[in-house]
Design a protein around this motif. Structure first.
Motif, mmCIF file in Angstrom:
data_model
loop_
_atom_site.group_PDB
_atom_site.id
_atom_site.type_symbol
_atom_site.label_atom_id
_atom_site.label_comp_id
_atom_site.label_asym_id
_atom_site.label_seq_id
_atom_site.Cartn_x
_atom_site.Cartn_y
_atom_site.Cartn_z
ATOM 1 N N ALA A 49 0.824 -1.210 0.000
ATOM 2 C CA ALA A 49 0.000 0.000 0.000
ATOM 3 C C ALA A 49 0.857 1.257 0.000
ATOM 4 C CB ALA A 49 -0.927 -0.007 1.215
ATOM 5 N N VAL A 50 2.072 1.144 0.532
ATOM 6 C CA VAL A 50 2.961 2.304 0.604
ATOM 7 C C VAL A 50 3.776 2.446 -0.671
ATOM 8 C CG1 VAL A 50 4.768 3.427 1.970
ATOM 9 C CG2 VAL A 50 3.127 1.929 3.091
ATOM 10 N N ARG A 51 4.034 1.335 -1.336
ATOM 11 C CA ARG A 51 4.949 1.334 -2.472
ATOM 12 C C ARG A 51 4.533 2.334 -3.556
ATOM 13 N NH1 ARG A 51 8.766 -2.219 -3.984
ATOM 14 N NH2 ARG A 51 8.070 -3.694 -2.370
ATOM 15 N N PHE A 52 3.239 2.415 -3.828
ATOM 16 C CA PHE A 52 2.776 3.293 -4.909
ATOM 17 C C PHE A 52 2.754 4.764 -4.488
ATOM 18 C CE2 PHE A 52 0.859 -0.888 -5.687
ATOM 19 C CZ PHE A 52 1.332 -1.129 -6.972
ATOM 20 N N LEU A 53 2.854 5.017 -3.188
ATOM 21 C CA LEU A 53 2.851 6.399 -2.701
ATOM 22 C C LEU A 53 4.255 6.928 -2.444
ATOM 23 C CD1 LEU A 53 -0.100 6.061 -0.153
ATOM 24 C CD2 LEU A 53 -0.184 7.100 -2.431
ATOM 25 N N LEU A 54 5.222 6.029 -2.401
ATOM 26 C CA LEU A 54 6.596 6.443 -2.131
ATOM 27 C C LEU A 54 7.158 7.194 -3.335
ATOM 28 C CD1 LEU A 54 8.992 6.216 -0.119
ATOM 29 C CD2 LEU A 54 9.697 4.171 -1.368
ATOM 30 N N PRO A 55 7.719 8.400 -3.129
ATOM 31 C CA PRO A 55 8.284 9.157 -4.260
ATOM 32 C C PRO A 55 9.338 8.340 -5.003
ATOM 33 C CG PRO A 55 8.164 10.518 -2.286
ATOM 34 C CD PRO A 55 7.831 9.125 -1.859
ATOM 35 N N LEU A 73 12.015 12.863 2.395
ATOM 36 C CA LEU A 73 10.966 12.612 1.412
ATOM 37 C C LEU A 73 9.661 13.244 1.861
ATOM 38 C CD1 LEU A 73 9.534 9.093 1.965
ATOM 39 C CD2 LEU A 73 11.663 9.713 3.060
ATOM 40 N N LYS A 74 8.764 13.383 0.924
ATOM 41 C CA LYS A 74 7.468 14.000 1.185
ATOM 42 C C LYS A 74 6.381 13.016 0.782
ATOM 43 C CE LYS A 74 4.722 18.112 0.017
ATOM 44 N NZ LYS A 74 4.702 19.357 -0.794
ATOM 45 N N MET A 75 5.634 12.550 1.783
ATOM 46 C CA MET A 75 4.543 11.618 1.518
ATOM 47 C C MET A 75 3.271 12.405 1.199
ATOM 48 S SD MET A 75 5.958 8.721 1.720
ATOM 49 C CE MET A 75 4.519 7.644 1.681
ATOM 50 N N PRO A 76 2.555 12.019 0.152
ATOM 51 C CA PRO A 76 1.353 12.769 -0.233
ATOM 52 C C PRO A 76 0.189 12.485 0.711
ATOM 53 C CG PRO A 76 1.609 10.839 -1.621
ATOM 54 C CD PRO A 76 2.825 10.878 -0.750
ATOM 55 N N ALA A 77 -0.786 13.371 0.690
ATOM 56 C CA ALA A 77 -2.014 13.119 1.449
ATOM 57 C C ALA A 77 -2.669 11.847 0.916
ATOM 58 C CB ALA A 77 -2.961 14.304 1.324
ATOM 59 N N SER A 78 -3.148 11.020 1.825
ATOM 60 C CA SER A 78 -3.680 9.722 1.403
ATOM 61 C C SER A 78 -4.625 9.180 2.459
ATOM 62 C CB SER A 78 -2.525 8.741 1.175
ATOM 63 O OG SER A 78 -2.991 7.422 1.046
ATOM 64 N N GLN A 79 -5.756 8.665 2.005
ATOM 65 C CA GLN A 79 -6.671 8.010 2.935
ATOM 66 C C GLN A 79 -6.070 6.706 3.447
ATOM 67 O OE1 GLN A 79 -10.426 7.509 0.928
ATOM 68 N NE2 GLN A 79 -11.036 9.663 1.206
ATOM 69 N N THR A 80 -5.312 6.032 2.589
ATOM 70 C CA THR A 80 -4.687 4.767 2.997
ATOM 71 C C THR A 80 -3.751 4.978 4.180
ATOM 72 O OG1 THR A 80 -4.785 3.978 0.714
ATOM 73 C CG2 THR A 80 -3.294 2.827 2.216
ATOM 74 N N LEU A 81 -2.990 6.074 4.128
ATOM 75 C CA LEU A 81 -2.036 6.364 5.202
ATOM 76 C C LEU A 81 -2.647 7.229 6.296
ATOM 77 C CD1 LEU A 81 1.146 7.164 3.067
ATOM 78 C CD2 LEU A 81 0.309 4.949 3.879
ATOM 79 N N LYS A 82 -3.923 7.593 6.128
ATOM 80 C CA LYS A 82 -4.628 8.453 7.084
ATOM 81 C C LYS A 82 -3.939 9.811 7.211
ATOM 82 C CE LYS A 82 -6.259 4.444 9.696
ATOM 83 N NZ LYS A 82 -6.288 3.738 11.016
ATOM 84 N N LEU A 83 -3.509 10.332 6.063
ATOM 85 C CA LEU A 83 -2.879 11.646 6.015
ATOM 86 C C LEU A 83 -3.818 12.615 5.313
ATOM 87 C CD1 LEU A 83 0.810 10.775 4.982
ATOM 88 C CD2 LEU A 83 -0.044 11.357 7.259
ATOM 89 N N THR A 84 -4.238 13.645 6.019
ATOM 90 C CA THR A 84 -5.120 14.640 5.411
ATOM 91 C C THR A 84 -4.339 15.697 4.641
ATOM 92 O OG1 THR A 84 -5.078 15.924 7.463
ATOM 93 C CG2 THR A 84 -6.861 14.306 7.197
ATOM 94 N N GLU A 85 -3.015 15.756 4.864
ATOM 95 C CA GLU A 85 -2.161 16.693 4.140
ATOM 96 C C GLU A 85 -0.783 16.058 3.983
ATOM 97 O OE1 GLU A 85 -0.749 19.373 7.969
ATOM 98 O OE2 GLU A 85 -2.351 20.109 6.663
#
Length: 446
Positions: free
Chosen positions: A283-289, A359-371
């Motif tokens: 789930a993280v692999r596709f969000l990792l820069p 690194l900068k992780m994007p906002a994501s519902q999967t990671l429960k990040l609103t920003e």
């Protein structure tokens, strides 16, 4: 404490090397073989390259260059290096154990605060140590009376001095020594030395007052202003005791532009992020820069250490290693038992900081990040600690080999540690744990 560093310790070294006022070892056998003492001196000198400069000056060779040893260097040698390099060197272990008893008492004396119970333990401990000293070195032989100078007796009054004047750091001689060192270059006239001293003291006092009255410390400073090349990362903040927000760390060059990392490094970062966000690695692999920046140095703010990454930090041939750190990490106590529940506990580890990733992780519902979230990660090669008991119960750890490479959050790093290589093993010197001590810090701008 100059009673110890400039007197008691020097006398012990002279006794161990057979150079004390013509005395031999008598009925005991505490004199070290010359080759052994030479090896101790070489190990001490070589430790200067693997102990960070923040720990103090580079230790000199106590065998070949004893004249270069100051009270400060004797202090560091006795408290941190000697317990390692003297271990197993004496023909009888009782001489080493006797020395370690003194070191443990001195560590108590150097605490920033002491309770009355601790002061009484110092009193009792030093009394017992002096009694053992008399049996080993004086041997109750009138012909060996020179082994008992007044400085040995003075140890019996250390506890009373602490009760009267506070912890030893409140009355030690380091500030006066440093001040005398500052005054010495001011003597430009052999004929009128005191006039030169008076003028220098008056000029520096006036300059100090001008800095305070007109808030001109930087403009009137005699040292070049330090340029800040650091970069703070959003999100790395903590609340200190004054309820102010401060960055926990700042990154310093060199910096490598964002690049595509090797698959092995990306997998390590994915493992760290999977644990951090409590989601599967896929789930993280596709969000990792795709491209991640690397930095060479990190400054732990709030009085922390400046740490270099070994892969990018860069160092001169004569520089001192500042890459090995102490860090904490949560470990599953039941990791070896598949059917047991996860019970996390905080453990302390040591290792070499090899990489600093940003690194900068994007906002994501999967990671429960609103920003978006900025992360500073540390790539560390762990030290595999040996099952060797610490010398005399001191907080010293040994390792022979390094272990796995792991990626953790930079906030988990506590401080720099030093290392001493001795007879095929590395000893870790960690001044943040049980070996923490008060230190004199001369940072006055004159």
């Amino acid at each position: 404490m100059h009673l110890v560093w400039e007197n008691v310790l020097k006398n012990l070294v002279s006794l161990w090397t057979g150079e004390y006022k013509g005395l031999d070892s008598g009925t005991e056998d505490y004199v070290l073989d010359p080759d052994v003492w030479k090896a101790i001196g070489e190990a001490t000198a070589s430790a200067g390259s693997t102990i960070p400069s923040v720990y103090g000056p580079r230790p000199p060779n106590v065998q070949a260059d004893r004249t270069a040893c100051t009270a400060d260097s004797w202090s560091f040698w006795a408290l941190y290096i000697a317990p390692v390099v003297l271990r197993g060197r004496f023909r009888q272990e009782k001489y080493y154990n006797h020395f370690i008893k003194l070191i443990k008492i001195l560590h108590t004396c150097l605490q920033f605060e002491l309770t009355r119970a601790e002061v009484e333990s110092v009193r009792t401990g030093l009394a017992n140590w002096v009694t053992e000293y008399e049996g080993i070195y004086y041997q109750h032989d009138s012909m060996r009376l020179s082994a008992c100078p007044v400085t040995i007796h003075a140890l019996l009054h250390v506890a009373d001095s602490i009760l009267l004047s506070g912890p030893v750091w409140a009355s030690w001689s380091f500030p006066m020594e440093r001040y005398c060192g500052i005054l010495k270059p001011a003597i430009r006239s052999r004929r009128f030395p005191f006039v030169a001293l008076d003028n220098y003291v008056a000029d520096t006092a006036q300059l100090a007052q001008l800095k305070v009255v007109y808030s001109a410390a930087e403009a009137l400073g005699l040292r070049s202003p330090v340029r800040d090349h650091s970069t703070s990362i959003p999100g790395y903040i903590e609340i200190d005791t004054h309820a102010l927000l401060d960055d926990t760390c700042a990154l310093l060059p060199p910096k490598r532009v964002p690049e595509t990392l090797a698959d092995g490094l990306r997998d390590k970062i994915l493992g760290c992020l999977s644990t951090r966000y409590d989601v599967p690695g896929a789930a993280v692999r596709f969000l990792l820069p795709q491209k991640i920046a690397r930095w060479g140095k990190v400054q732990i703010l709030g009085g922390g250490d400046l740490i270099r990454s070994s892969n990018l930090g860069g160092s001169r041939e004569d520089s001192r290693n500042a890459s090995f750190v102490r860090y904490e990490s949560l470990v599953d106590r039941n990791v070896s038992y598949r059917n047991r529940p996860t019970i996390l506990e905080l453990r302390t580890f040591y290792g070499e900081l090899q990489d600093i990733f940003v690194l900068k992780m994007p906002a994501s519902q999967t990671l429960k990040l609103t920003e978006p979230e900025h992360l500073v990660l540390a790539g560390i090669r762990t030290c595999t600690l040996d099952n060797r008991s610490a010398p005399g119960g001191l907080d010293i750890h040994y390792y022979t080999n390094t272990g796995r490479y792991e990626v953790i959050d930079m906030k988990n790093i506590q401080c720099l540690v030093g290392r001493i290589f001795d007879r095929g093993q590395w000893a870790i010197v960690d001044r943040s744990g049980g070996l923490a001590r008060a230190m004199y810090n001369d940072d006055e701008d004159v």
